[in-house]
Design an enzyme around this catalytic site. Structure first.
Site, PDB file in Angstrom:
ATOM      1  N   THR A  91      -1.888   5.821   8.790  1.00 42.45           N
ATOM      2  CA  THR A  91      -3.054   6.153   9.617  1.00 42.45           C
ATOM      3  C   THR A  91      -4.140   6.756   8.734  1.00 42.45           C
ATOM      4  O   THR A  91      -5.309   6.360   8.789  1.00 42.45           O
ATOM      5  CB  THR A  91      -2.670   7.128  10.739  1.00 42.45           C
ATOM      6  OG1 THR A  91      -1.834   6.457  11.672  1.00 42.45           O
ATOM      7  CG2 THR A  91      -3.892   7.656  11.460  1.00 42.45           C
TER       8      THR A  91
ATOM      9  N   GLN B 281       3.450  -2.613   8.324  1.00 39.25           N
ATOM     10  CA  GLN B 281       4.596  -3.366   8.847  1.00 39.25           C
ATOM     11  C   GLN B 281       5.019  -4.486   7.908  1.00 39.25           C
ATOM     12  O   GLN B 281       5.958  -5.214   8.196  1.00 39.25           O
ATOM     13  CB  GLN B 281       4.250  -3.965  10.217  1.00 39.25           C
ATOM     14  CG  GLN B 281       3.947  -2.948  11.287  1.00 39.25           C
ATOM     15  CD  GLN B 281       5.193  -2.252  11.827  1.00 39.25           C
ATOM     16  OE1 GLN B 281       6.324  -2.659  11.542  1.00 39.25           O
ATOM     17  NE2 GLN B 281       4.981  -1.208  12.595  1.00 39.25           N
TER      18      GLN B 281
ATOM     19  N   THR C 130      -2.233  19.418  -2.082  1.00 34.44           N
ATOM     20  CA  THR C 130      -1.002  19.370  -2.857  1.00 34.44           C
ATOM     21  C   THR C 130      -0.222  18.120  -2.481  1.00 34.44           C
ATOM     22  O   THR C 130       0.059  17.884  -1.313  1.00 34.44           O
ATOM     23  CB  THR C 130      -0.136  20.615  -2.566  1.00 34.44           C
ATOM     24  OG1 THR C 130      -0.903  21.786  -2.775  1.00 34.44           O
ATOM     25  CG2 THR C 130       1.104  20.622  -3.453  1.00 34.44           C
TER      26      THR C 130
ATOM     27  N   CYS D  74       2.274   4.172  19.764  1.00 37.11           N
ATOM     28  CA  CYS D  74       1.123   5.067  19.907  1.00 37.11           C
ATOM     29  C   CYS D  74       0.544   5.050  21.302  1.00 37.11           C
ATOM     30  O   CYS D  74       0.021   6.027  21.776  1.00 37.11           O
ATOM     31  CB  CYS D  74      -0.002   4.670  18.948  1.00 37.11           C
ATOM     32  SG  CYS D  74       0.409   4.956  17.246  1.00 37.11           S
TER      33      CYS D  74
END
Lengths: 403, 359
Positions: free
Chosen positions: A74, A181, A241, A327
């Site tokens: 995403t 995917q 980080t 989602c």
């Protein structure tokens, strides 16, 4: 019934035990910040991150310097689309994508539209693939980027990536592909495919959640505005980080995928055939959504006429599957992907996405066939529409009375 | 090896490790409606509860992110109006809004409250971003006073609390919003949160599937969230005796040593110290050769050559700043570690000064 059978591999995959094993030392003894340049805790962590980077690069035939770690696909998609658009916006303002993209791509495009960019959302054919001529004719001298996903999360179809890459290269347009995917499931070669940006998701490839990668081509170079600024990590493209254990996990997952992909695909294809044939033998009026040939074997998206999807899901409680993508599964709208390939609303509501993966067994497939068959038959038995259809009545000719 | 760089990152505390390893068995995308998905969702929400409970806040105020850098970017980029930063902020704040107004600090590293008031008077309804605890010096900002001034001018105070959790007590409920980072208080890398108590109009940074109430899209990092939820609890104030021992030990060996920020309120685990005439590079090498890990400046800038912007903002001359190192302790630090550290520091100081014939 003991445990639920997991058939939702597109929603997420379990972490492969071998990946977990590789990550463990980094959650315990090797805990350094990989950007700590001054001591061995940092060096050890950094070394592990660089090995992982190479493993990711190897999966897609990229140079490790071209791999950026992110928190997931995403985020990678957000960086690629918004980052490229914002960098090149002085000269150009047009993006091309496709109506069946994942929400994070579509929403990033909508955001750009709000900021004054123009976006073309290419339709797809009934098999789910884009029309290459339409793509060609949509490109203008203001086009910055084309973003087309390699493999669709809902229907599993594989887009003609090499051809798309060629078209983009010929027209001097950057090419981004969401490979969440696809990675580990089909061969990816960013050179042969002329890809400039590519997104990878850790938890779709039997790695951990919370990590992904973005491939950013260096030759010829594509520039991006960073989405997240700060300490300058990841060549300034993605500050923060870098989480060592998660990178190690993603790297190992990619290495395993590269080594085992061919054999795994054979195994999964056999299971796919078993599943489809089993259902097809037992049930009439079932339809596979999406191209049958250009498709990954792990995705069987199938509609069961005259059966309501949510009701069907309730009847197969022993199976973990999905209708619509994860989602958006909280909403009751039918999948926009199915709508885009021309599946009628009624039929769209009857669809299930069955995902087969690395740990699926024949026994599980057989139980799935039995469960689904039973549930579909039961629902059809109760369905007046099914009765009418059996009698040969054309549903479309009926004038339904509202009350 | 002795690890004394806790401000760069902390080893994961056993309770958090345990919780994470148990959570690895959980398979499922929390957005999936089936059993696996729901179980994973429960795990995620339980972790959120733990985070919220630690701060005495409702769970819905907690939004998970991939870390503090992302959380800071989210609020700074998502806010459409004017932004004010202090001069000693972390890079994840300083490098985000190029149009931000800088509020100076005094030589103790404390934000100049008069300057802040003046700037807010001219720019009300702004977003003010201040770190509660400085990562380099450990200096604590007067958050209550800053908050008061912000409220006076209808401005939203966002506190970067990345280095504060477990180290100081803030009135968390009074803060309009704040950032936390798990790997700074005994949790795993790759997870953090933004906690918003006073809603403000914010556009999301990462767009997509609607997770985290539309504020942060993307499949949630379950293991990370679980690890963070289980990492609270270590009280850094227990390290105070070690800090005193360390600093007294160093000052005994070298009365000319300077501990930056000593005269301000400071957390108990951080010592930023100047060794006369010995560059940080030489110090770091010496410490490493003697199997002690420390650092100079922030971890993210440890590859860079320029001197600390924090020390510069405190008015410390470049020549002095170049000779500073940061020693930071944590949950696994022992008295023996500190004794070793003093010995190594002293050893280097003596040998360097002997070499240079300074006495």
């Amino acid at each position: 019934m003991t445990q639920t059978i997991y058939l939702d591999y597109q929603a997420t995959t379990p972490c492969d035990p071998r990946v977990l094993e590789k990550m463990l030392p980094f959650f315990t003894k090797i805990f350094g910040n990989p950007h700590s340049r001054n001591h061995s805790y940092g060096w050890e962590a950094e070394q592990a991150v660089e090995i992982a980077r190479e493993q990711v690069a190897n999966l897609i035939n990229a140079n490790p310097k071209e791999v950026i770690f992110t928190s997931g696909a995403t985020e990678s998609n957000n960086i690629a689309i918004k980052g490229a658009a914002e960098f090149y916006k002085d000269k150009k303002n047009h993006i091309i994508t496709c109506v069946t993209e994942h929400k994070c791509v579509l929403d990033s495009c909508r955001h750009l539209e709000e900021r004054g960019f123009k976006v073309t959302y290419l339709p797809v054919k009934s098999n789910g693939l884009i029309d290459l001529d339409l793509l060609k004719s949509s490109i203008t001298d203001k086009t910055i980027l084309v973003s087309i996903m390699m493999v669709n999360n809902e229907i599993g179809v594989i887009q003609p990536i090499t051809e798309i890459g060629k078209i983009c290269r010929e027209h001097n347009v950057y090419f981004h592909t969401d490979a969440a995917q696809a990675a580990g499931k089909i061969d990816i070669d960013v050179e042969a495919m002329n890809i400039d940006l590519l997104s990878i998701s850790g938890h779709k490839i039997y790695g951990p959640k919370g990590i992904g990668a973005l491939y950013v081509r260096r030759k010829p170079r594509i520039r991006l505005n960073a989405l997240i600024n700060g300490g300058g990590q990841e060549r300034g493209i993605r500050s923060g980080t870098v989480p060592t254990p998660l990178c190690v996990g993603l790297g190992e997952a990619c290495a395993i995928a590269k080594a085992e992909m061919v054999n795994e695909n054979k195994k999964i294809k056999a299971l796919y055939d078993r599943l489809y044939n089993g259902l097809h033998e037992n049930l009439r009026e079932i339809y596979v959504n999406g191209d049958q040939t250009n498709r990954i074997p792990g995705n069987l998206n199938i509609s069961f006429a005259y059966v309501e999807g949510e009701g069907l899901m309730m009847g197969i409680k022993d199976l973990a599957v999905s209708s619509g993508s994860a989602c958006t599964s909280a909403s009751l709208e039918p999948s926009y992907v199915l709508r885009a390939i021309g599946v009628e609303e009624d039929l769209a509501h009857t669809s299930l996405r069955l995902g087969i993966g690395r740990f699926t067994t024949e026994a599980e497939i057989d139980q799935a066939i039995a469960s689904i068959t039973k549930a579909v038959n039961k629902l059809r038995e109760m369905s007046p529409l099914w009765d009418m259809a059996q009698e040969g009545i054309n549903m479309k000719s009926i004038q339904w009375a509202a009350h | 090896m002795i690890y004394l760089d806790y401000n760069a990152t902390t080893p994961i505390i056993p309770a958090a490790q345990k919780a994470m390893f148990e959570a690895f068995a959980c398979l499922g995308n929390p957005s999936s409606v089936h059993h696996h998905g729901r179980e994973t969702r429960k795990l995620l929400e339980s972790a959120r509860e733990k985070v919220a409970t630690y701060f005495g806040l409702p769970a819905r105020n907690v939004t998970f992110t991939s870390g503090a850098t992302e959380a800071n970017n989210l609020i700074l980029k998502g806010f459409k109006g004017i932004v004010l930063n202090s001069a000693v902020e972390h890079d994840s704040v300083l490098n985000v809004r190029s149009d931000a107004i800088t509020v100076p600090v005094n030589e103790d590293g404390i934000i100049n409250l008069e300057a802040l008031e003046k700037l807010l008077k001219a720019n009300d309804e702004s977003l003010v971003c201040v770190l509660a605890v400085n990562n380099e010096t450990g200096v604590v900002q007067p958050i209550a006073e800053i908050l008061q001034i912000c409220q006076k001018y209808n401005s939203h105070l966002h506190v970067d609390a990345a280095q504060a959790v477990g180290k100081i007590t803030l009135n968390w409920q009074d803060l309009p919003s704040f950032t936390i980072s798990a790997h700074k208080f005994g949790g795993p890398q790759g997870i953090g949160a933004i906690i918003i108590n006073k809603p403000l109009t914010l556009s999301s940074l990462i767009k997509g599937g609607g997770q985290e109430r539309g504020l942060r899209a993307g499949t949630e990092n379950i293991i990370g969230a679980v690890g963070m939820g289980a990492a609270f609890g270590f009280d850094f104030s227990t390290l105070k005796p070690l800090q005193e021992k360390l600093e007294n030990g160093i000052l005994n060996s070298c009365p000319q040593a300077i501990i930056f920020g000593k005269s301000s309120e400071r957390v108990t685990n951080t010592t930023n110290v100047f060794m006369p005439n010995v560059s940080s590079e030489v110090q770091l090498m010496h410490f490493d050769l003697n199997k002690i890990s420390i650092s100079s400046g922030a971890a993210c800038s440890s590859g860079k050559v320029k001197t600390s912007h924090v020390l510069r903002a405190m008015g410390i001359p470049e020549e002095t700043a170049k000779c500073a190192v940061r020693i930071s302790t944590g949950w696994n630090t022992t008295e023996s570690d500190v004794n070793q550290c003093i010995a190594v520091w002293t050893d280097l100081f003596n040998s360097q000064h002997f070499k240079k014939g300074i006495f």
